[in-house]
Scaffold this motif. Sequence first.
Motif, PDB file in Angstrom:
ATOM      1  N   VAL A 596       0.902  -1.166   0.000  1.00  0.00           N
ATOM      2  CA  VAL A 596       0.000   0.000   0.000  1.00  0.00           C
ATOM      3  C   VAL A 596       0.938   1.212   0.000  1.00  0.00           C
ATOM      4  N   GLU A 707      -9.500  -1.304   7.692  1.00  0.00           N
ATOM      5  CA  GLU A 707      -9.749  -1.293   6.244  1.00  0.00           C
ATOM      6  C   GLU A 707      -8.436  -1.322   5.463  1.00  0.00           C
ATOM      7  N   GLU A 711      -7.032  -4.435   3.075  1.00  0.00           N
ATOM      8  CA  GLU A 711      -6.599  -4.236   1.680  1.00  0.00           C
ATOM      9  C   GLU A 711      -5.280  -4.953   1.429  1.00  0.00           C
ATOM     10  N   SER A 712      -4.390  -4.887   2.403  1.00  0.00           N
ATOM     11  CA  SER A 712      -3.077  -5.515   2.229  1.00  0.00           C
ATOM     12  C   SER A 712      -3.140  -7.024   2.432  1.00  0.00           C
ATOM     13  N   GLU A 714      -5.731  -8.918   1.935  1.00  0.00           N
ATOM     14  CA  GLU A 714      -6.496  -9.569   0.870  1.00  0.00           C
ATOM     15  C   GLU A 714      -5.717  -9.681  -0.425  1.00  0.00           C
ATOM     16  N   GLN A 717      -7.370  -7.578  -3.311  1.00  0.00           N
ATOM     17  CA  GLN A 717      -8.817  -7.333  -3.279  1.00  0.00           C
ATOM     18  C   GLN A 717      -9.074  -5.970  -2.666  1.00  0.00           C
ATOM     19  N   PRO A 718      -9.792  -5.066  -3.330  1.00  0.00           N
ATOM     20  CA  PRO A 718     -10.040  -3.754  -2.733  1.00  0.00           C
ATOM     21  C   PRO A 718     -10.978  -3.846  -1.540  1.00  0.00           C
ATOM     22  N   THR A 719     -10.800  -2.944  -0.593  1.00  0.00           N
ATOM     23  CA  THR A 719     -11.689  -2.944   0.567  1.00  0.00           C
ATOM     24  C   THR A 719     -13.011  -2.335   0.156  1.00  0.00           C
ATOM     25  N   HIS A 722     -13.426   1.342  -0.671  1.00  0.00           N
ATOM     26  CA  HIS A 722     -13.103   1.868  -1.994  1.00  0.00           C
ATOM     27  C   HIS A 722     -14.140   1.503  -3.040  1.00  0.00           C
TER      28      HIS A 722
END
Length: 723
Positions: A596, A707, A711-712, A714, A717-719, A722
């Motif tokens: 990120v 959140e 994101e990291s 996953e 996969q976007p949270t 977003h």
Amino acid sequence: MNPIVMAVLLILGWGLFAYSAWRRWKLMMVGVAEDRFDRVGARLGAVWTYAIKQLRMRRYPLAGYAHMIIFFGFLVLLLRSLMLWGRGFDESFSFWIFGTEQILGRIYSLLKDVFAVLVFLGALVFVYYRMIARLPRMTLSTEGLIIIWIIVVMMVADVLYDGAFIARDAHASAIPGVALAPVMTGPVDPDAFDTKETGYVVEPDSPLKRSRISFTWYEPAGSVVAMMVQGLSDGALNCVRHVGFWTHVALVLIFLNLLPYSKHFHVITAIPNVYTQNLKPPGRLPPIEDIEGRLEREETLGIKRIDQFSWKSILDFYTCTECGRCSDHCPATSTGKKLSPKHFTLDLRDFLYKHDKALVAAKALGGGDSCEGDPPEHYKDLVDGVIDPEVLWACTSCRACEQECPVLISYVDKIVDMRRYLVQERGEFPNELQTAFRCLEASFNPWGFPAEERAKWAEGLNVQTLADHPDAEVILWVGCAPAYDDRAKKVTRATAQLMQKAGVDFAILGTEEQCTGDVARRAGNEYLFQMFAQQNVETLNRYGADTKKIVTTCPHCYNMLQHEYGDFGGHYHVIHHTTFLADLLAKGRLEPTKRVDKKVTFHDSCYLGRYNDIYEAPREALESIPGLTLVEPAESRDRGMCCGAGGAQMFKEEEPGDQRVNAARTQQLLNTNPDAIASACPFCMRMLTDGLADKGREDLPQLDVAEILLESVEAGQPTEAHT
Ligand code: SF4
Ligand code: SF4
């Protein structure tokens, strides 16, 4: 020096002081009883940390160190004052081990001189602050200035006395038989030394030649002054000696007598005030019944009259040093609201002092306000009469004031106690709170969302309720905003997903959960709060919550469940989700893999940081994310500014001021020029989102720690934040 004058001064000085101290004591006893004498070890520890080491003072380095010097100087010079009082009766007096013939006496003499100079310099720092810099946070009263100048003159008088004493002794020892005579007779030698400066006329090999004053290690300041004044005649030296002596003695007694009537009363009350501090978790509000005797003695709930404060609150009023550190960091003051914590204390203190005799007399007659018609002036309603209601309603309960106060004065409990009176007795509170109270009563959440929709946020996540899975190891306590607010729901979902990824065995209460009552309690509606506390404790205890862990994303719920439900039979191990996630990361149960690449600044929630000392966990969680750079705003951790939501502000209009608290805080965060703002509280998230809108920066992501972590974790996969 002069035993009669000395005796008169001591009797007068101490007699007047004893009378003033007795008056203050009687006035303090007007307050209601409160036990602040348990846990002696912890109290002594606090005295060591805050009164002796003066930890809080150092938050303002120059003023802090100058104050420390004066404090320690006074301790050293106390003995000196006792010696000087003794010398009023017999000039050779000194406590036997402290005579300058003894090594201990020489060491003390050295210390005394060093501190006299340091105290002089330290006092000059405050002269500078008061007369030149004129710091707005300080009360620039004449009385404060007089006291500082008294300290300066006292130190000068002390070394003058010493210097003249040493010089006179040198003359005396140098001219045996002619000791102290102002002029020596004898043959005049034009080469004789010192004739111009001293007025003495001596032969070159006179003993005076050997008596010239040299620097003495154990009287450094005194011997320097002696060298400077050695040229004076014996008469002049005697005069300087007397002026120095009596000035010092008189000023010490004047200083002593000014203390009970000035802000410098803290010289006497600070240590007792620190010793009797509240040792309960910071910011934990006591149930009304906690203040022993208040309910039995008074007919009002909360605080209406000055004598309904406890004796400890009155000691707080006595102890305020008027330094203004509290107001300097108060978000209400800094955004132009009517509330200034310093003036809140000073207004109550001034009222107390103004009516001291009437209050003490009324207490002697049994107290109470049973007369018909208007109450007497000393029992008048404090709200409106002394404190503007706007002052009370501007407080966000952030505790920045309490964090800064060097003498540990509390605010939130007093303000909430006065709100309790307004809400429960007068039924006066901001209109919007009326809506929140009604919604709480009807739907168990302050917005009035249907109670049966409390678990809707979890749709599709396969989260079990405790009713279905009573053996779950962890209870995820959701809270109202995380259950109903669309933005906060995404954080709750992210947290639940992370817990599932880490294989945590958890369940929720679902529709059995109700608001913790934080809003009601901070707004002064104690009865409504107690209703929720009792109901939630009953539900949690039914599921054996005392043997499980409770995780929550809301710092307000955390504080309630962890610290305030204990009074209602709920004793739980509560963990904020950032702490829980940091622990899962440390154990390798969560692995952030996706980079990120963002510069992220973190906003500390007051109820997480100042209330519960949780500063590291959210930062650890963020820093575990590859590529993420954490940037700290200038105002962070325990000096982080409140978002403006706490203390029930979230559910009412902000009081009038120059700007909104959330806008001011958002600007501080924007000053770090971040790519995203992280927070760890649903209230903060709402306020910062509004703050970004206010600044026209809706483009800037405002995310919860969970959140960003999801994101990291996953991996690509976007949270939901977003999406
Ligand atoms: S708690 Fe916060 S808002 Fe309230 S007086 Fe203290 S600093 Fe100001
Ligand atoms: S309450 Fe504390 S911080 Fe505020 S002015 Fe008084 S001593 Fe200073």
